[in-house]
Each structure stands twice: as C-alpha cells, then as structure tokens.
Design a protein around this motif. Structure first.
Motif, PDB file in Angstrom:
ATOM      1  N   ALA A  52       0.821  -1.210   0.000  1.00 59.79           N
ATOM      2  CA  ALA A  52       0.000   0.000   0.000  1.00 59.79           C
ATOM      3  C   ALA A  52       0.858   1.265   0.000  1.00 59.79           C
ATOM      4  O   ALA A  52       0.549   2.238  -0.690  1.00 59.79           O
ATOM      5  CB  ALA A  52      -0.948   0.004   1.193  1.00 59.79           C
ATOM      6  N   LYS A  53       1.951   1.252   0.744  1.00 58.01           N
ATOM      7  CA  LYS A  53       2.836   2.419   0.792  1.00 58.01           C
ATOM      8  C   LYS A  53       3.465   2.680  -0.577  1.00 58.01           C
ATOM      9  O   LYS A  53       3.550   3.825  -1.018  1.00 58.01           O
ATOM     10  CB  LYS A  53       3.929   2.192   1.838  1.00 58.01           C
ATOM     11  N   ASP A  54       3.881   1.621  -1.266  1.00 58.15           N
ATOM     12  CA  ASP A  54       4.462   1.775  -2.611  1.00 58.15           C
ATOM     13  C   ASP A  54       3.433   2.290  -3.605  1.00 58.15           C
ATOM     14  O   ASP A  54       3.742   3.124  -4.461  1.00 58.15           O
ATOM     15  CB  ASP A  54       5.036   0.448  -3.109  1.00 58.15           C
ATOM     16  N   LEU A  55       2.208   1.792  -3.503  1.00 55.64           N
ATOM     17  CA  LEU A  55       1.153   2.255  -4.407  1.00 55.64           C
ATOM     18  C   LEU A  55       0.837   3.724  -4.150  1.00 55.64           C
ATOM     19  O   LEU A  55       0.687   4.510  -5.084  1.00 55.64           O
ATOM     20  CB  LEU A  55      -0.107   1.402  -4.266  1.00 55.64           C
ATOM     21  N   ALA A  56       0.752   4.112  -2.892  1.00 60.32           N
ATOM     22  CA  ALA A  56       0.490   5.513  -2.549  1.00 60.32           C
ATOM     23  C   ALA A  56       1.594   6.410  -3.106  1.00 60.32           C
ATOM     24  O   ALA A  56       1.322   7.478  -3.666  1.00 60.32           O
ATOM     25  CB  ALA A  56       0.372   5.679  -1.040  1.00 60.32           C
ATOM     26  N   LYS A  57       2.831   5.976  -2.982  1.00 65.06           N
ATOM     27  CA  LYS A  57       3.965   6.749  -3.506  1.00 65.06           C
ATOM     28  C   LYS A  57       3.856   6.879  -5.027  1.00 65.06           C
ATOM     29  O   LYS A  57       4.064   7.962  -5.584  1.00 65.06           O
ATOM     30  CB  LYS A  57       5.275   6.070  -3.122  1.00 65.06           C
ATOM     31  N   ALA A  58       3.528   5.797  -5.712  1.00 62.51           N
ATOM     32  CA  ALA A  58       3.395   5.832  -7.167  1.00 62.51           C
ATOM     33  C   ALA A  58       2.270   6.760  -7.603  1.00 62.51           C
ATOM     34  O   ALA A  58       2.414   7.517  -8.572  1.00 62.51           O
ATOM     35  CB  ALA A  58       3.158   4.417  -7.703  1.00 62.51           C
ATOM     36  N   ILE A  59       1.153   6.730  -6.891  1.00 62.72           N
ATOM     37  CA  ILE A  59       0.025   7.610  -7.214  1.00 62.72           C
ATOM     38  C   ILE A  59       0.441   9.065  -7.075  1.00 62.72           C
ATOM     39  O   ILE A  59       0.157   9.893  -7.945  1.00 62.72           O
ATOM     40  CB  ILE A  59      -1.197   7.303  -6.314  1.00 62.72           C
ATOM     41  N   ARG A  60       1.139   9.382  -5.993  1.00 59.07           N
ATOM     42  CA  ARG A  60       1.584  10.768  -5.787  1.00 59.07           C
ATOM     43  C   ARG A  60       2.558  11.210  -6.877  1.00 59.07           C
ATOM     44  O   ARG A  60       2.500  12.336  -7.373  1.00 59.07           O
ATOM     45  CB  ARG A  60       2.216  10.912  -4.408  1.00 59.07           C
ATOM     46  N   GLN A  61       3.464  10.322  -7.262  1.00 56.91           N
ATOM     47  CA  GLN A  61       4.431  10.656  -8.302  1.00 56.91           C
ATOM     48  C   GLN A  61       3.734  10.878  -9.645  1.00 56.91           C
ATOM     49  O   GLN A  61       4.069  11.821 -10.380  1.00 56.91           O
ATOM     50  CB  GLN A  61       5.485   9.553  -8.428  1.00 56.91           C
ATOM     51  N   LEU A  62       2.784  10.033  -9.970  1.00 54.46           N
ATOM     52  CA  LEU A  62       2.046  10.192 -11.228  1.00 54.46           C
ATOM     53  C   LEU A  62       1.212  11.469 -11.224  1.00 54.46           C
ATOM     54  O   LEU A  62       1.170  12.195 -12.220  1.00 54.46           O
ATOM     55  CB  LEU A  62       1.149   8.980 -11.478  1.00 54.46           C
ATOM     56  N   ASN A  63       0.560  11.749 -10.109  1.00 56.20           N
ATOM     57  CA  ASN A  63      -0.216  12.987 -10.007  1.00 56.20           C
ATOM     58  C   ASN A  63       0.673  14.203 -10.220  1.00 56.20           C
ATOM     59  O   ASN A  63       0.304  15.152 -10.901  1.00 56.20           O
ATOM     60  CB  ASN A  63      -0.911  13.078  -8.647  1.00 56.20           C
TER      61      ASN A  63
END
Length: 79
Positions: A24-35
């Motif tokens: 979940a932490k990795d997915l949250a980080k990826a979402i923030r980076q893409l945003n």
C-alpha cells in the motif's frame, strides 16, 4: 458521495491486489508521483497557451487519486 456495493469477485480481487501484489505504501507513492507528473505536464502546456479541455475532470481526478493515496498510506501520519 455515491455508495456502490462491490461484488464479491471485485472485493476478492482488490484484497488479493493489496495483500499479495503491491504494498500500500508503494502504491500511494506511485500515485503521488504520477499525479505530480501529470500536473507538471498540464501546467507547462497551459503556459504555452494551450487550454486543457478537460480541466474540471483533471482537477477531480487529481483530488480523488490523492485521497486514495492518503487512504492507502497517510503522508502525514498523526502519532
């Protein structure tokens, strides 16, 4: 806020995804980076005089993806 019930199959797939596929932490980080990347592209296009036709949809999408990232892993955790 809309409340839609998920099918059992969808719930199983989501649980499998979050428990076995990605942290979940990795997915949250990826979402923030893409945003962040999407926002930069749109801002740079706007500086060139291009008008982004779907600005309202982009703003909503940006907001909801950030909300999802916060649910998955809060950026500012309260201790």
């Amino acid at each position: 806020m809309a409340t839609n019930d998920l099918s059992e199959e969808t719930e199983k797939r989501l649980l499998d995804f979050f428990n076995n596929v990605i942290d979940a932490k990795d997915l949250a980080k990826a979402i923030r980076q893409l945003n962040y990347a999407i926002a930069l592209v749109v801002m740079r296009e706007d500086e060139k005089g291009h008008i982004y036709a779907q600005k309202e949809n982009l703003e909503k999408g940006f907001y909801w993806l950030n909300e999802l990232a916060e649910i998955l892993h809060p950026y500012l955790e309260v201790e």
